[in-house]
Design a protein around this motif. Structure first.
Motif, PDB file in Angstrom:
ATOM      1  N   ASP A 100      -6.219 117.869 -56.231  1.00 54.25           N
ATOM      2  CA  ASP A 100      -6.192 117.901 -57.692  1.00 54.25           C
ATOM      3  C   ASP A 100      -7.469 117.293 -58.249  1.00 54.25           C
ATOM      4  OD1 ASP A 100      -3.609 118.952 -57.655  1.00 54.25           O
ATOM      5  OD2 ASP A 100      -2.712 116.959 -57.576  1.00 54.25           O
ATOM      6  N   ARG A 101      -8.000 117.887 -59.281  1.00 53.83           N
ATOM      7  CA  ARG A 101      -9.196 117.361 -59.935  1.00 53.83           C
ATOM      8  C   ARG A 101      -8.839 116.498 -61.125  1.00 53.83           C
ATOM      9  NH1 ARG A 101     -11.257 116.158 -56.671  1.00 53.83           N
ATOM     10  NH2 ARG A 101     -10.674 117.469 -55.008  1.00 53.83           N
ATOM     11  N   GLU A 102      -7.523 116.405 -61.432  1.00 56.33           N
ATOM     12  CA  GLU A 102      -7.054 115.531 -62.493  1.00 56.33           C
ATOM     13  C   GLU A 102      -5.967 114.632 -61.939  1.00 56.33           C
ATOM     14  OE1 GLU A 102      -7.764 118.021 -66.614  1.00 56.33           O
ATOM     15  OE2 GLU A 102      -5.718 117.858 -65.856  1.00 56.33           O
ATOM     16  N   ILE A 103      -5.961 113.393 -62.418  1.00 57.41           N
ATOM     17  CA  ILE A 103      -4.947 112.425 -62.025  1.00 57.41           C
ATOM     18  C   ILE A 103      -4.580 111.620 -63.262  1.00 57.41           C
ATOM     19  CG2 ILE A 103      -6.665 110.696 -61.310  1.00 57.41           C
ATOM     20  CD1 ILE A 103      -4.661 109.942 -59.027  1.00 57.41           C
ATOM     21  N   THR A 104      -3.329 111.223 -63.352  1.00 51.76           N
ATOM     22  CA  THR A 104      -2.898 110.461 -64.519  1.00 51.76           C
ATOM     23  C   THR A 104      -3.097 108.966 -64.279  1.00 51.76           C
ATOM     24  OG1 THR A 104      -0.603 110.221 -63.771  1.00 51.76           O
ATOM     25  CG2 THR A 104      -1.144 112.195 -65.080  1.00 51.76           C
ATOM     26  N   THR A 105      -3.179 108.225 -65.376  1.00 51.28           N
ATOM     27  CA  THR A 105      -3.280 106.766 -65.248  1.00 51.28           C
ATOM     28  C   THR A 105      -2.028 106.208 -64.580  1.00 51.28           C
ATOM     29  OG1 THR A 105      -2.451 106.517 -67.501  1.00 51.28           O
ATOM     30  CG2 THR A 105      -4.840 106.409 -67.194  1.00 51.28           C
ATOM     31  N   GLN A 106      -0.885 106.862 -64.799  1.00 55.75           N
ATOM     32  CA  GLN A 106       0.351 106.409 -64.163  1.00 55.75           C
ATOM     33  C   GLN A 106       0.269 106.548 -62.644  1.00 55.75           C
ATOM     34  OE1 GLN A 106       0.334 108.438 -66.850  1.00 55.75           O
ATOM     35  NE2 GLN A 106       1.312 107.162 -68.401  1.00 55.75           N
ATOM     36  N   GLN A 107      -0.308 107.650 -62.168  1.00 59.11           N
ATOM     37  CA  GLN A 107      -0.453 107.834 -60.723  1.00 59.11           C
ATOM     38  C   GLN A 107      -1.389 106.783 -60.129  1.00 59.11           C
ATOM     39  OE1 GLN A 107      -1.613 112.014 -61.280  1.00 59.11           O
ATOM     40  NE2 GLN A 107      -0.096 112.546 -59.727  1.00 59.11           N
ATOM     41  N   ILE A 108      -2.470 106.498 -60.822  1.00 55.10           N
ATOM     42  CA  ILE A 108      -3.402 105.464 -60.349  1.00 55.10           C
ATOM     43  C   ILE A 108      -2.702 104.114 -60.345  1.00 55.10           C
ATOM     44  CG2 ILE A 108      -5.541 104.218 -60.870  1.00 55.10           C
ATOM     45  CD1 ILE A 108      -6.621 106.882 -62.006  1.00 55.10           C
ATOM     46  N   GLY A 109      -1.946 103.832 -61.400  1.00 55.96           N
ATOM     47  CA  GLY A 109      -1.200 102.572 -61.475  1.00 55.96           C
ATOM     48  C   GLY A 109      -0.202 102.429 -60.340  1.00 55.96           C
ATOM     49  N   GLU A 110       0.498 103.506 -60.007  1.00 53.07           N
ATOM     50  CA  GLU A 110       1.470 103.461 -58.898  1.00 53.07           C
ATOM     51  C   GLU A 110       0.768 103.200 -57.567  1.00 53.07           C
ATOM     52  OE1 GLU A 110       4.832 103.515 -59.013  1.00 53.07           O
ATOM     53  OE2 GLU A 110       4.773 103.677 -61.193  1.00 53.07           O
ATOM     54  N   LEU A 111      -0.388 103.846 -57.361  1.00 58.89           N
ATOM     55  CA  LEU A 111      -1.152 103.599 -56.131  1.00 58.89           C
ATOM     56  C   LEU A 111      -1.566 102.130 -56.042  1.00 58.89           C
ATOM     57  CD1 LEU A 111      -3.458 106.771 -56.090  1.00 58.89           C
ATOM     58  CD2 LEU A 111      -1.587 106.275 -54.500  1.00 58.89           C
ATOM     59  N   ALA A 112      -2.007 101.564 -57.165  1.00 53.77           N
ATOM     60  CA  ALA A 112      -2.425 100.157 -57.187  1.00 53.77           C
ATOM     61  C   ALA A 112      -1.240  99.240 -56.927  1.00 53.77           C
ATOM     62  CB  ALA A 112      -3.080  99.824 -58.532  1.00 53.77           C
ATOM     63  N   MET A 113      -0.105  99.543 -57.537  1.00 50.51           N
ATOM     64  CA  MET A 113       1.076  98.691 -57.343  1.00 50.51           C
ATOM     65  C   MET A 113       1.580  98.740 -55.904  1.00 50.51           C
ATOM     66  SD  MET A 113       3.208  98.939 -60.902  1.00 50.51           S
ATOM     67  CE  MET A 113       3.282 100.707 -60.936  1.00 50.51           C
ATOM     68  N   ASP A 114       1.509  99.927 -55.272  1.00 50.52           N
ATOM     69  CA  ASP A 114       1.899 100.029 -53.864  1.00 50.52           C
ATOM     70  C   ASP A 114       1.058  99.099 -52.994  1.00 50.52           C
ATOM     71  OD1 ASP A 114       3.844 101.900 -54.441  1.00 50.52           O
ATOM     72  OD2 ASP A 114       2.628 103.621 -53.834  1.00 50.52           O
ATOM     73  N   GLN A 115      -0.233  99.014 -53.305  1.00 58.68           N
ATOM     74  CA  GLN A 115      -1.130  98.137 -52.543  1.00 58.68           C
ATOM     75  C   GLN A 115      -0.868  96.661 -52.856  1.00 58.68           C
ATOM     76  OE1 GLN A 115      -3.589  99.159 -50.246  1.00 58.68           O
ATOM     77  NE2 GLN A 115      -2.609 101.146 -50.442  1.00 58.68           N
ATOM     78  N   LEU A 116      -0.700  96.352 -54.142  1.00 56.25           N
ATOM     79  CA  LEU A 116      -0.506  94.954 -54.559  1.00 56.25           C
ATOM     80  C   LEU A 116       0.800  94.366 -54.049  1.00 56.25           C
ATOM     81  CD1 LEU A 116      -1.754  94.748 -58.258  1.00 56.25           C
ATOM     82  CD2 LEU A 116      -2.670  93.520 -56.285  1.00 56.25           C
ATOM     83  N   LYS A 117       1.825  95.195 -53.961  1.00 60.83           N
ATOM     84  CA  LYS A 117       3.147  94.721 -53.541  1.00 60.83           C
ATOM     85  C   LYS A 117       3.078  94.024 -52.185  1.00 60.83           C
ATOM     86  CE  LYS A 117       6.636  97.400 -54.479  1.00 60.83           C
ATOM     87  NZ  LYS A 117       7.624  98.499 -54.407  1.00 60.83           N
ATOM     88  N   ASP A 118       2.231  94.550 -51.296  1.00 63.44           N
ATOM     89  CA  ASP A 118       2.105  93.982 -49.948  1.00 63.44           C
ATOM     90  C   ASP A 118       1.200  92.751 -49.899  1.00 63.44           C
ATOM     91  OD1 ASP A 118       3.698  96.072 -49.050  1.00 63.44           O
ATOM     92  OD2 ASP A 118       1.980  97.352 -48.596  1.00 63.44           O
ATOM     93  N   ILE A 119       0.374  92.559 -50.926  1.00 63.50           N
ATOM     94  CA  ILE A 119      -0.593  91.462 -50.917  1.00 63.50           C
ATOM     95  C   ILE A 119      -0.098  90.238 -51.680  1.00 63.50           C
ATOM     96  CG2 ILE A 119      -2.916  90.786 -51.666  1.00 63.50           C
ATOM     97  CD1 ILE A 119      -3.807  93.634 -51.057  1.00 63.50           C
ATOM     98  N   ASP A 120       0.386  90.447 -52.918  1.00 69.27           N
ATOM     99  CA  ASP A 120       0.815  89.318 -53.746  1.00 69.27           C
ATOM    100  C   ASP A 120       1.821  89.812 -54.787  1.00 69.27           C
ATOM    101  OD1 ASP A 120       0.457  86.453 -54.598  1.00 69.27           O
ATOM    102  OD2 ASP A 120      -0.172  87.450 -56.453  1.00 69.27           O
ATOM    103  N   GLU A 121       3.043  89.319 -54.708  1.00 69.20           N
ATOM    104  CA  GLU A 121       4.111  89.803 -55.581  1.00 69.20           C
ATOM    105  C   GLU A 121       3.890  89.446 -57.046  1.00 69.20           C
ATOM    106  OE1 GLU A 121       7.463  88.111 -53.603  1.00 69.20           O
ATOM    107  OE2 GLU A 121       7.684  89.843 -52.265  1.00 69.20           O
ATOM    108  N   VAL A 122       3.316  88.289 -57.318  1.00 67.80           N
ATOM    109  CA  VAL A 122       3.066  87.897 -58.707  1.00 67.80           C
ATOM    110  C   VAL A 122       2.020  88.833 -59.328  1.00 67.80           C
ATOM    111  CG1 VAL A 122       2.201  86.061 -60.215  1.00 67.80           C
ATOM    112  CG2 VAL A 122       3.765  85.501 -58.343  1.00 67.80           C
TER     113      VAL A 122
END
Length: 151
Positions: A100-122
């Protein structure tokens, strides 16, 4: 590769070296017709990705915006700059390799949250509160309960 001297299209590579921290390859070539030597540079062509915002406006993907959002979420938390850079690199790589050449801010946010969840819950909850736009304390508590359930 076309020779800059005679225009012949065949050459042989004499030497290849990495440049710019492995972001570019510098090649020394020799024309098979006239024997002149010339240098070429090879880089990865990045695909232009458009981010679709909540208000349906569009703008180019900007890794600095993602980095700044993660820095705010991780402020005063035991998350290193290297970990944040690693998250941004992983997300950018996924965005670039997507068909896809377009991505939503929500999709980017979900990708970031998936990564953050494993690093620091706060940091995860801070980031989620912005991207999921918690309307009240109940939606905030629902997210916390999901986090606790996943443990």
């Amino acid at each position: 590769m076309k020779c800059p001297s005679c225009g012949f299209v065949e050459s042989k590579v004499i030497d290849s070296r990495s440049a710019d921290d492995n972001e570019r390859i510098r090649r020394r070539r020799e024309c098979l017709r006239c024997g002149k030597r010339f240098t070429t540079n090879e880089t990865i062509e990045k695909v232009h990705v458009i981010v679709v915002k909540r208000d349906k406006s569009r703008e180019s993907f900007d890794r600095n915006k993602l980095t700044n959002g993660l820095l705010r979420a991780c402020e005063k938390r035991p998350v290193s700059l290297e970990q944040i850079e690693d998250i941004v690199n992983k997300i950018e790589s996924k965005v670039q390799s997507s068909l896809d050449r377009e991505i939503t801010t929500q999709q980017i946010g979900e990708l970031a949250m998936d990564q953050l969840k494993d690093i620091d819950e706060v940091s995860y909850v801070r980031f989620a509160s912005v991207y999921r736009q918690f309307k009240d304390i109940n939606t905030f508590m629902d997210e916390l309960n999901k986090l606790l359930k996943d443990k």
